[in-house]
Design a protein around this motif. Sequence first.
Motif, mmCIF file in Angstrom:
data_model
loop_
_atom_site.group_PDB
_atom_site.id
_atom_site.type_symbol
_atom_site.label_atom_id
_atom_site.label_comp_id
_atom_site.label_asym_id
_atom_site.label_seq_id
_atom_site.Cartn_x
_atom_site.Cartn_y
_atom_site.Cartn_z
ATOM 1 N N PRO A 190 0.825 -1.219 0.000
ATOM 2 C CA PRO A 190 0.000 0.000 0.000
ATOM 3 C C PRO A 190 0.851 1.258 0.000
ATOM 4 C CG PRO A 190 0.048 -0.975 2.184
ATOM 5 C CD PRO A 190 0.733 -1.947 1.273
ATOM 6 N N PRO A 191 0.271 2.397 -0.369
ATOM 7 C CA PRO A 191 0.994 3.676 -0.284
ATOM 8 C C PRO A 191 1.385 3.988 1.158
ATOM 9 C CG PRO A 191 -0.999 3.883 -1.617
ATOM 10 C CD PRO A 191 -1.062 2.542 -0.968
ATOM 11 N N LYS A 192 2.314 4.887 1.316
ATOM 12 C CA LYS A 192 2.844 5.187 2.646
ATOM 13 C C LYS A 192 1.820 5.848 3.553
ATOM 14 C CE LYS A 192 7.122 6.418 3.092
ATOM 15 N NZ LYS A 192 8.415 7.148 3.025
ATOM 16 N N PRO A 251 -5.021 -6.260 -0.304
ATOM 17 C CA PRO A 251 -5.599 -5.403 -1.346
ATOM 18 C C PRO A 251 -6.827 -6.048 -1.977
ATOM 19 C CG PRO A 251 -3.775 -6.640 -2.260
ATOM 20 C CD PRO A 251 -3.890 -7.063 -0.814
ATOM 21 N N ASN A 252 -7.597 -5.233 -2.677
ATOM 22 C CA ASN A 252 -8.657 -5.770 -3.519
ATOM 23 C C ASN A 252 -8.037 -6.505 -4.707
ATOM 24 O OD1 ASN A 252 -11.122 -4.771 -2.215
ATOM 25 N ND2 ASN A 252 -10.376 -2.736 -2.779
ATOM 26 N N TRP A 284 -10.134 8.962 6.261
ATOM 27 C CA TRP A 284 -9.849 8.362 4.962
ATOM 28 C C TRP A 284 -8.847 9.226 4.209
ATOM 29 C CZ3 TRP A 284 -10.083 9.356 -0.243
ATOM 30 C CH2 TRP A 284 -10.068 8.248 -1.091
ATOM 31 N N PRO A 285 -7.887 8.620 3.505
ATOM 32 C CA PRO A 285 -7.673 7.182 3.305
ATOM 33 C C PRO A 285 -6.582 6.597 4.190
ATOM 34 C CG PRO A 285 -6.421 8.395 1.677
ATOM 35 C CD PRO A 285 -7.048 9.422 2.579
ATOM 36 N N THR A 305 -7.562 0.055 -5.010
ATOM 37 C CA THR A 305 -6.925 -1.188 -4.586
ATOM 38 C C THR A 305 -6.725 -1.248 -3.082
ATOM 39 O OG1 THR A 305 -5.766 -1.362 -6.707
ATOM 40 C CG2 THR A 305 -4.892 -2.652 -4.878
ATOM 41 N N TRP A 306 -6.347 -0.124 -2.462
ATOM 42 C CA TRP A 306 -5.914 -0.148 -1.067
ATOM 43 C C TRP A 306 -6.796 0.638 -0.105
ATOM 44 C CZ3 TRP A 306 -2.284 -3.617 -0.099
ATOM 45 C CH2 TRP A 306 -1.406 -3.984 -1.124
ATOM 46 N N CYS A 307 -7.682 1.479 -0.598
ATOM 47 C CA CYS A 307 -8.379 2.415 0.299
ATOM 48 C C CYS A 307 -9.887 2.257 0.331
ATOM 49 C CB CYS A 307 -8.039 3.855 -0.092
ATOM 50 S SG CYS A 307 -6.265 4.211 -0.114
ATOM 51 N N ALA A 308 -10.487 1.443 -0.524
ATOM 52 C CA ALA A 308 -11.942 1.293 -0.568
ATOM 53 C C ALA A 308 -12.296 -0.184 -0.577
ATOM 54 C CB ALA A 308 -12.521 1.991 -1.801
#
Length: 615
Positions: A190-192, A251-252, A284-285, A305-308
């Motif tokens: 995921p992003p930082k 992740p999704n 969020w996020p 991919t990572w936040c929803a």
Amino acid sequence: MLRPMAIRTKTTSHCIPEEPPVDNISPRSAVPSLTSNSSADEEEIPKEPRRRRASTVLISQNADDARRIIGESGTRLIETCCGGGCCMLAPKADSQSFEYVPLPDNDAFRGLGLNLGQLPKKLTAIHELPPKTVSLSPVRDTKAPAIVGADPDERPFNPAVDQSIDFTPHTAEIDEKLQHARTPTSSEHPPKFVKPHPPYEVFSAKIFNTRELTRAGAQKRTFHFDLDVSDYPAETGVDFKVGGAIGVQAPNEEEMVEEIMDLLSIPRVARDRKVLVTTTSGRWPTIWGEDKPRSLVSTRRDLLTWCADIQSYPPTKALLRVLAEHTTDPNERKILTYLCSAEGQGKFCDLRTGPHLTLAQLLHAFPSAKPPLDHLLAVLKQLMPRFYSLSNDPHENCVPVKGCSRLIEIAVTVHETESWRGDRTGLSSGFFERQARKFIAAEKRGEKPDLRIPMFKGLMSNPLAREFISDGPMLLIGAGVGVAPFRGFVQRRLKSANCANKVWVLQGVRDSLLDELYSGEWGVHEDEVKKVVQSRTGVGRYVQEEVVAQKDLCWFVINALDGRIFVCGSSKGMGEGVESSLVQVGMEMGNMSRAESEEFWRLKKEAGQYIAETW
């Protein structure tokens, strides 16, 4: 001449006391007859009220009497019963008109299970359009300042500086070691700004080994994972514990994310392009960041991919209202608006409690609905981490010559639900299964796979880790994958000769030949400490029934000094059944009533001697 005697009958109605006759009954007080006279000129003959038994009391004769007794209207009763928002509270207009609305002709809509007839033309209490709290805009000014108070990781993207981002957290001591290590891609990590355990970042753990624990023919599939945490950064005061649980930021599925972007008609060239994400409020996020406005840089693909969470929650009225607002087909708009209204409350409840839905299915069911991605992200649930208990003693290190210095082990059971396309796996368990299949296939080809699991240590304060002690008798009761953390308990306890005879395991399985987990991996005294209870073969006994059969052992452990009884598994059936069995043990062994036994186990739970971790 003798007079004839009256014949006695079997009835006793002549013996029933009656109220004295009422004199001077006014015609106005008589109950009007429902039958009409044949002639209007004839006078109405008042009828006497039906005589009642003297032992009965008339308490209600009309609607006003009923209201005086009840104290509230019928509508109020319904509201008290269901908590409000029920379909029975929808206003019913006598002049309501209905119309036939053609339904979408596709498999996704039929999979919703909505049995819609004619829809009312006039709708009331339509859910308001939710505010747009998220906005996406192109990144133009590379020197644009971040919002005051924003975290350093939330600054706008600067291509002159941020050409590559290392998502793997590490300390200064291992910087040199990681210079030549492969950096996980955005699809692997995921992003930082996604921080489920702030201020620490998510760690990219390499899969050292994986295998399937269940055999072919088992009803559920369970996989074992060895995760390499040799380079996990030091966190003050927290270490991996026996019985502890790690968090996994799964992740999704890539194919599902790609499908949703296709359904939303997002151009392929824009899916991985950097955008400025601005929020007006909330966490969020970031998951557990501060509740505040923020500005950060990401991509549309990373956000989906990572936040929803696009598959784990039933649809909300806010989501349906956004779809209705951005639907071009008038019939689809009527159906979606109907589901957001008071008249459609019943069908909306059916939609939420019916087949498990995903965002992709809703977009397929209403193909003309193409809301902007930022408005859609504002109403979707945050993608939250999942937690998995350790199945080993984390203080046992692997052999250094094998390429690592520390491993943690977990077991994951794949959850499946029915969908309009067939069985679908859970978000996190499906991710684990895909990673395991890739790893096993690569090893069969003779390759050395490099697959990652985004995880974090967390607080290690779940009940199993918090209440574990190194001494005292211990009874471990688990079913399915719930028995996995007890393997670490036994490994730790069997290290001490004094504890070899102080730990027992009751393991519930369907068929020991198919789904017994970690058979032969509990230590040298496995036959003495573990008993397997099979529910689908042989006599067919559940683990909660075995608890009653082992009542002497249960009573000894719970009353011993530092005695502990741990229960782990699904709360549906197993968890409730074990607790009921323990109550029965207290009644039989302690000569208690049910209420006294329930209070006994409640006090043991408060004292930390009876620990249940169920889901």
